[in-house]
Design an enzyme around this catalytic site. Structure first.
Site, PDB file in Angstrom:
ATOM      1  N   ASP A  79       0.592  -1.234   0.118  1.00  0.00           N
ATOM      2  CA  ASP A  79       0.065   0.189  -0.154  1.00  0.00           C
ATOM      3  C   ASP A  79       0.879   1.242   0.084  1.00  0.00           C
ATOM      4  O   ASP A  79       1.341   1.535   1.118  1.00  0.00           O
ATOM      5  CB  ASP A  79      -0.824  -0.222   1.289  1.00  0.00           C
ATOM      6  CG  ASP A  79      -1.777   1.244   1.356  1.00  0.00           C
ATOM      7  OD1 ASP A  79      -2.094   1.767   0.427  1.00  0.00           O
ATOM      8  OD2 ASP A  79      -2.047   1.486   2.451  1.00  0.00           O
TER       9      ASP A  79
ATOM     10  N   GLY B 226       1.409   5.094   0.133  1.00  0.00           N
ATOM     11  CA  GLY B 226       0.753   6.301   0.235  1.00  0.00           C
ATOM     12  C   GLY B 226       1.768   7.376   0.225  1.00  0.00           C
ATOM     13  O   GLY B 226       3.083   7.354  -0.401  1.00  0.00           O
ATOM     14  N   ASN B 227       1.226   8.626   0.122  1.00  0.00           N
ATOM     15  CA  ASN B 227       2.341   9.948   0.064  1.00  0.00           C
ATOM     16  C   ASN B 227       3.337   9.971   0.966  1.00  0.00           C
ATOM     17  O   ASN B 227       4.476  10.143   0.670  1.00  0.00           O
ATOM     18  CB  ASN B 227       1.392  11.102  -0.169  1.00  0.00           C
ATOM     19  CG  ASN B 227       0.573  11.077  -1.203  1.00  0.00           C
ATOM     20  OD1 ASN B 227       0.787  11.417  -2.384  1.00  0.00           O
ATOM     21  ND2 ASN B 227      -1.087  11.021  -0.972  1.00  0.00           N
ATOM     22  N   SER B 228       3.153   9.477   2.121  1.00  0.00           N
ATOM     23  CA  SER B 228       4.107   9.510   3.132  1.00  0.00           C
ATOM     24  C   SER B 228       4.517   8.322   3.614  1.00  0.00           C
ATOM     25  O   SER B 228       5.924   8.405   3.701  1.00  0.00           O
ATOM     26  CB  SER B 228       3.254  10.116   4.536  1.00  0.00           C
ATOM     27  OG  SER B 228       2.872  11.366   4.404  1.00  0.00           O
TER      28      SER B 228
ATOM     29  N   THR C  24       4.711   3.810   3.060  1.00  0.00           N
ATOM     30  CA  THR C  24       4.391   2.518   2.189  1.00  0.00           C
ATOM     31  C   THR C  24       4.067   1.335   3.283  1.00  0.00           C
ATOM     32  O   THR C  24       5.202   1.138   4.011  1.00  0.00           O
ATOM     33  CB  THR C  24       5.417   2.270   1.079  1.00  0.00           C
ATOM     34  OG1 THR C  24       5.348   3.190   0.246  1.00  0.00           O
ATOM     35  CG2 THR C  24       5.214   1.006   0.816  1.00  0.00           C
ATOM     36  N   ALA C  25       3.301   0.562   3.235  1.00  0.00           N
ATOM     37  CA  ALA C  25       3.219  -0.480   4.142  1.00  0.00           C
ATOM     38  C   ALA C  25       2.903  -1.783   3.195  1.00  0.00           C
ATOM     39  O   ALA C  25       2.650  -1.794   2.241  1.00  0.00           O
ATOM     40  CB  ALA C  25       1.903  -0.406   4.808  1.00  0.00           C
TER      41      ALA C  25
ATOM     42  N   ASP D  50      -6.416   3.349  -3.070  1.00  0.00           N
ATOM     43  CA  ASP D  50      -6.605   3.020  -1.479  1.00  0.00           C
ATOM     44  C   ASP D  50      -7.876   3.130  -1.183  1.00  0.00           C
ATOM     45  O   ASP D  50      -8.573   2.342  -0.304  1.00  0.00           O
ATOM     46  CB  ASP D  50      -5.609   3.611  -0.712  1.00  0.00           C
ATOM     47  CG  ASP D  50      -5.613   5.304  -1.015  1.00  0.00           C
ATOM     48  OD1 ASP D  50      -6.354   5.647  -1.985  1.00  0.00           O
ATOM     49  OD2 ASP D  50      -5.418   5.984  -0.125  1.00  0.00           O
ATOM     50  N   ARG D  51      -8.583   3.979  -1.645  1.00  0.00           N
ATOM     51  CA  ARG D  51     -10.088   4.172  -0.902  1.00  0.00           C
ATOM     52  C   ARG D  51     -11.042   3.175  -1.622  1.00  0.00           C
ATOM     53  O   ARG D  51     -11.884   2.524  -0.823  1.00  0.00           O
ATOM     54  CB  ARG D  51     -10.647   5.576  -1.666  1.00  0.00           C
ATOM     55  CG  ARG D  51      -9.840   6.915  -1.256  1.00  0.00           C
ATOM     56  CD  ARG D  51     -10.181   8.294  -1.734  1.00  0.00           C
ATOM     57  NE  ARG D  51     -11.590   8.348  -1.370  1.00  0.00           N
ATOM     58  CZ  ARG D  51     -12.537   9.411  -1.740  1.00  0.00           C
ATOM     59  NH1 ARG D  51     -12.037  10.083  -2.919  1.00  0.00           N
ATOM     60  NH2 ARG D  51     -13.640   9.601  -1.343  1.00  0.00           N
TER      61      ARG D  51
END
Length: 240
Positions: free
Chosen positions: A16, A18-20, A22-23, A100-101
């Site tokens: 996943d 994300g902007n900040s 990553t998982a 992600d949404r």
């Protein structure tokens, strides 16, 4: 990080981006075996090479990182909301919605039933709604709590950049305490207000699932959050 031998044995990786942050989640069937997070800006080839023999599914909102993933993990499957057929999406332009949404909405529907609202506390905070018919019908987006805090410092001459944590009192006795109070309780009120307004518009009582980095903190103070699932997006990717 995890060894290449362990990665090959498990063989299913959810990412996943994300902007900040990553998982990463390694799954054995639908069971999450290991989860870790790294700074998206610091993601390197070495972090990915050990997974080249794994089945990989990716949710991303950062196109520049997608290129790196595709280069190293050529077989990775990227979630494309415009082609996502596991959830009926009732919005005007599917290409606008973040992957992600869509994954969050799908995961919440599968794991917690519907109607359901997902609140994801990321760089931006998103509210996503699955209707009583099981359809994704849209939601709301607001700046995340960390972004809000940073903006307060960056756009003023004298306010410092602070860590986000609960203040001892709502009435702050110092500038930092006042900022912590305003940011936390102001954001809690925002979340409570949005949940109430979304439910009112839907006309039914709706289960609310929170996820994302600040979900646990906000859920301690905000009324209306029923479930905190820190791995909702990764679970959704594994279900896909």
């Amino acid at each position: 990080m995890i060894s290449r031998e362990k990665a090959i044995k498990i063989k299913a990786l959810a990412i996943d981006i994300g902007n900040s942050s990553t998982a990463f989640g390694l799954f054995e069937g639908e069971r999450l075996k290991k989860r870790w997070i790294c700074d998206t800006k610091k993601l390197k080839k070495a972090d990915l090479k050990i997974f080249k023999d794994c089945k990989v599914v990716v949710s991303s909102v950062v196109p520049s990182v997608d290129k790196l993933i595709k280069k190293i993990l050529s077989g990775a499957r990227f979630i494309d909301p415009s082609k996502f057929d596991l959830l009926k999406i009732k919005i005007r332009n599917k290409k606008e919605i973040g992957a992600d949404r869509v994954v969050n909405a799908y995961a919440a529907k599968k794991l917690y039933g519907y109607p359901v609202i997902v609140v994801d506390f990321g760089t931006a905070t998103t509210f996503d709604v699955v209707s009583s018919k099981g359809e994704y019908i849209g939601g709301s987006i607001v700046s995340g709590i960390r972004m809000t805090c940073d903006a307060l410092s960056e756009k003023t001459a004298k306010l410092p950049n602070i860590t986000i944590k609960p203040p001892k009192k709502i009435i702050g006795g110092s500038t930092v305490e006042a900022m912590r109070s305003g940011i936390l309780y102001g954001y809690v009120s925002l979340v409570e207000g949005m949940i109430a307004r979304l439910q009112k518009e839907m006309g039914v009582k709706v289960k609310v699932v929170a996820t994302g980095g600040y979900a646990k903190l906000i859920a301690q103070y905000a009324k209306g959050i029923d479930v905190v699932d820190m791995n909702l997006t990764l679970k959704g990717l594994s279900l896909v």
